[in-house]
Design a protein around this motif. Structure first.
Motif, PDB file in Angstrom:
ATOM      1  N   LYS A   1       0.844  -1.183   0.000  1.00 38.55           N
ATOM      2  CA  LYS A   1       0.000   0.000   0.000  1.00 38.55           C
ATOM      3  C   LYS A   1       0.884   1.238   0.000  1.00 38.55           C
ATOM      4  CE  LYS A   1      -3.816  -2.195   2.528  1.00 38.55           C
ATOM      5  NZ  LYS A   1      -4.681  -2.137   3.738  1.00 38.55           N
ATOM      6  N   GLY A   2       0.299   2.348  -0.407  1.00 36.26           N
ATOM      7  CA  GLY A   2       1.051   3.586  -0.392  1.00 36.26           C
ATOM      8  C   GLY A   2       0.485   4.596  -1.357  1.00 36.26           C
ATOM      9  N   ASP A   3       0.879   5.846  -1.178  1.00 36.15           N
ATOM     10  CA  ASP A   3       0.452   6.913  -2.068  1.00 36.15           C
ATOM     11  C   ASP A   3       1.416   7.029  -3.245  1.00 36.15           C
ATOM     12  OD1 ASP A   3      -1.628   7.550  -0.319  1.00 36.15           O
ATOM     13  OD2 ASP A   3      -0.334   8.879   0.854  1.00 36.15           O
ATOM     14  N   ASN A   4       0.971   7.678  -4.294  1.00 38.47           N
ATOM     15  CA  ASN A   4       1.807   7.970  -5.459  1.00 38.47           C
ATOM     16  C   ASN A   4       2.369   6.711  -6.112  1.00 38.47           C
ATOM     17  OD1 ASN A   4       1.500  10.817  -5.074  1.00 38.47           O
ATOM     18  ND2 ASN A   4       3.045  10.713  -3.457  1.00 38.47           N
ATOM     19  N   LEU A   5       1.569   5.658  -6.140  1.00 38.25           N
ATOM     20  CA  LEU A   5       1.951   4.438  -6.829  1.00 38.25           C
ATOM     21  C   LEU A   5       1.286   4.405  -8.198  1.00 38.25           C
ATOM     22  CD1 LEU A   5       1.592   1.786  -3.972  1.00 38.25           C
ATOM     23  CD2 LEU A   5       3.705   2.822  -4.813  1.00 38.25           C
ATOM     24  N   SER A   6       2.042   4.026  -9.210  1.00 41.82           N
ATOM     25  CA  SER A   6       1.482   3.890 -10.555  1.00 41.82           C
ATOM     26  C   SER A   6       2.435   3.058 -11.395  1.00 41.82           C
ATOM     27  CB  SER A   6       1.254   5.256 -11.209  1.00 41.82           C
ATOM     28  OG  SER A   6       2.490   5.931 -11.386  1.00 41.82           O
ATOM     29  N   THR A   7       1.941   2.549 -12.508  1.00 38.30           N
ATOM     30  CA  THR A   7       2.794   1.795 -13.411  1.00 38.30           C
ATOM     31  C   THR A   7       3.132   2.640 -14.633  1.00 38.30           C
ATOM     32  OG1 THR A   7       0.914   0.849 -14.593  1.00 38.30           O
ATOM     33  CG2 THR A   7       1.746  -0.398 -12.693  1.00 38.30           C
ATOM     34  N   ALA A   8       4.040   2.132 -15.471  1.00 39.60           N
ATOM     35  CA  ALA A   8       4.424   2.887 -16.667  1.00 39.60           C
ATOM     36  C   ALA A   8       4.566   1.999 -17.895  1.00 39.60           C
ATOM     37  CB  ALA A   8       5.721   3.657 -16.412  1.00 39.60           C
ATOM     38  N   GLU A   9       5.577   1.127 -17.922  1.00 39.60           N
ATOM     39  CA  GLU A   9       5.917   0.388 -19.135  1.00 39.60           C
ATOM     40  C   GLU A   9       5.639  -1.103 -18.973  1.00 39.60           C
ATOM     41  OE1 GLU A   9       6.117   0.380 -22.115  1.00 39.60           O
ATOM     42  OE2 GLU A   9       8.132   0.635 -22.903  1.00 39.60           O
ATOM     43  N   VAL A  10       5.318  -1.769 -20.090  1.00 40.47           N
ATOM     44  CA  VAL A  10       5.210  -3.232 -20.136  1.00 40.47           C
ATOM     45  C   VAL A  10       5.923  -3.710 -21.389  1.00 40.47           C
ATOM     46  CG1 VAL A  10       2.968  -3.200 -21.319  1.00 40.47           C
ATOM     47  CG2 VAL A  10       3.650  -5.219 -20.016  1.00 40.47           C
ATOM     48  N   GLN A  11       6.722  -4.784 -21.255  1.00 40.21           N
ATOM     49  CA  GLN A  11       7.405  -5.370 -22.406  1.00 40.21           C
ATOM     50  C   GLN A  11       7.504  -6.873 -22.218  1.00 40.21           C
ATOM     51  OE1 GLN A  11      11.075  -3.628 -23.825  1.00 40.21           O
ATOM     52  NE2 GLN A  11      10.436  -1.566 -23.254  1.00 40.21           N
ATOM     53  N   ALA A  12       7.446  -7.589 -23.330  1.00 42.34           N
ATOM     54  CA  ALA A  12       7.672  -9.028 -23.339  1.00 42.34           C
ATOM     55  C   ALA A  12       9.116  -9.298 -23.718  1.00 42.34           C
ATOM     56  CB  ALA A  12       6.734  -9.709 -24.327  1.00 42.34           C
ATOM     57  N   HIS A  13       9.712 -10.287 -23.073  1.00 42.86           N
ATOM     58  CA  HIS A  13      11.083 -10.690 -23.385  1.00 42.86           C
ATOM     59  C   HIS A  13      11.135 -11.292 -24.789  1.00 42.86           C
ATOM     60  CE1 HIS A  13      14.824 -13.086 -23.065  1.00 42.86           C
ATOM     61  NE2 HIS A  13      15.199 -12.121 -22.243  1.00 42.86           N
ATOM     62  N   PRO A  14      12.226 -11.090 -25.536  1.00 44.17           N
ATOM     63  CA  PRO A  14      12.308 -11.649 -26.891  1.00 44.17           C
ATOM     64  C   PRO A  14      12.080 -13.157 -26.960  1.00 44.17           C
ATOM     65  CG  PRO A  14      14.083 -10.081 -26.530  1.00 44.17           C
ATOM     66  CD  PRO A  14      13.402 -10.257 -25.212  1.00 44.17           C
ATOM     67  N   SER A  15      12.395 -13.874 -25.893  1.00 47.70           N
ATOM     68  CA  SER A  15      12.181 -15.323 -25.868  1.00 47.70           C
ATOM     69  C   SER A  15      10.716 -15.694 -25.739  1.00 47.70           C
ATOM     70  CB  SER A  15      12.946 -15.950 -24.697  1.00 47.70           C
ATOM     71  OG  SER A  15      12.359 -15.566 -23.447  1.00 47.70           O
ATOM     72  N   GLY A  16       9.894 -14.746 -25.304  1.00 45.73           N
ATOM     73  CA  GLY A  16       8.486 -15.011 -25.050  1.00 45.73           C
ATOM     74  C   GLY A  16       8.219 -15.665 -23.715  1.00 45.73           C
TER      75      GLY A  16
END
Length: 387
Positions: free
Chosen positions: A280-295
């Motif tokens: 828990k906490g304030d000012n939490l958010s996500t930004a980027e998502v990527q898949a590894h080249p191997s899948g």
């Protein structure tokens, strides 16, 4: 996340990745270029150039390019002859719109030459991509809540928009979702459908894309919805093309989809938290998502928690299983990049002005710090270009 710093004051890094080339040795050694975009006024270097040594993970700064305002997100042409950046501003040439800039890449040293700019048709363009045929640039306007397509001529210059789509509506959070906020635009592996994650609508909108004419037409199944209040931000396809993932900025989750490539339809498989249980906490958010080249793995960045979330991927269903969290080595990891050989993940920490190189375990997907880092003002994202 609430965009914590005003445009022109905040800084953001981004990098554009070109798929592995035969110039990289089979043992994964060699060096790759890294182009870094940032928020900067036109008088200062806004696009930075670095080099990653694949033999040891050492990252070295080489130079930079000025001349455009707030080039926060970049994309590389498939030929590697041109680079395109957003100009993340709300006004350009006296109009209420951002812009997209085109650059020629010098193959000998990676330096950039500005070719031209074109209007993005809406305020605050924050994400850009080049279609797989190399004929068009597509951009998402966060402030304007819209998406555009700009044709590319033989010299790499951008023409005026051939397609522009204004989103409409809102979702459940009156502070963040009072209007559309298109946050990214991506194309499927076949270059037939465009996917626009709109934070303000809680939808990934789907368009039929025509590379020859630079057209965008709403798909027969026009959107995939996520839970109200999620705030979808960035989107990534699995290397197989069978699955896709959207990271939800406000809910701190990743939603996994099955993908029907014949119809351009996304079907939700699961939604999983990017945080350790009980966080828990304030000012939490996500930004980027990527898949590894191997899948085999998927990664997502947690701002505020200052970690990279790691997941294994079920090859049959695309479902994600958490395998741990690694420190980003600083504060507020915005974007990150996985090098073309899949050996390293570079985490860009916006509020501690550093980019840390982490080693990826090819068997487990877990991340460990190499101790190698560089200093860059307010970095966000890191990706690569094979020389």
């Amino acid at each position: 996340m609430i965009r914590s710093l005003a445009l022109g004051l905040a800084f953001a890094l981004t990098v554009a990745v070109v798929h592995p080339a035969q110039t990289l040795a089979a043992d994964g050694k060699g060096k790759v270029r890294v182009y870094i975009g940032s928020y900067s006024d036109a008088g200062h270097n806004g696009i930075h150039l670095a080099e990653l040594d694949l033999a040891n993970g050492k990252l070295t700064k080489l130079g930079g390019t000025s001349g455009v305002a707030n080039p926060s997100f970049l994309a590389i042409h498939p030929t590697k002859r041109f680079l395109y950046s957003v100009c993340e501003v709300d006004e350009s040439d006296g109009k209420h719109t951002g812009a997209i800039a085109a650059f020629a890449i010098d193959p000998s040293d990676g330096s950039l030459k500005l070719l031209n700019r074109q209007s993005s048709g809406g305020g605050g363009p924050c994400h850009v991509t080049v279609d797989k045929a190399g004929k068009n640039v597509l951009a998402a306007n966060y402030g304007g809540g819209s998406v555009c397509c700009l044709p590319i001529d033989d010299e790499g210059r951008l023409a005026k928009a051939s397609a522009f789509v204004q989103h409409h509506g809102k979702s459940s959070n009156p502070n963040r979702q009072e209007a559309p906020h298109a946050h990214s635009v991506n194309l499927d592996p076949a270059n037939r459908f465009a996917f626009v994650a709109d934070l303000g609508l809680d939808e990934v909108l789907v368009y039929r894309f025509g590379a020859d004419k630079g057209s965008l037409v709403p798909n027969d199944h026009p959107a995939a919805k996520v839970k109200p209040g999620s705030g979808p931000r960035h989107f990534a396809f699995h290397p197989s093309g069978r699955f896709a993932y959207v990271i939800n900025e406000m809910a701190m989750t990743i939603t996994a989809f099955r993908y029907d490539d014949a119809k351009g339809v996304l079907s939700e498989v699961q939604t999983v938290s990017t945080l350790p249980e009980g966080t828990k906490g304030d000012n939490l958010s996500t930004a980027e998502v990527q898949a590894h080249p191997s899948g085999k793995f998927v990664y997502g960045s947690n701002r505020g928690h200052n970690t990279i979330a790691c997941f294994s991927v079920d090859a049959e269903t695309g479902r994600l299983t958490p395998i741990g969290h690694a420190s980003s080595g600083g504060q507020t990891p915005r974007n990150f990049g996985i090098d073309p050989t899949g050996q390293y993940l570079l985490a860009a920490n916006q509020d501690s002005d550093n980019i840390l190189v982490l080693k990826i375990d090819a068997q487990t997907g877990k991340l460990t710090s190499t101790g190698n880092e560089i200093k860059v003002p307010k970095p966000v994202c890191v990706k690569f270009v094979v020389k």
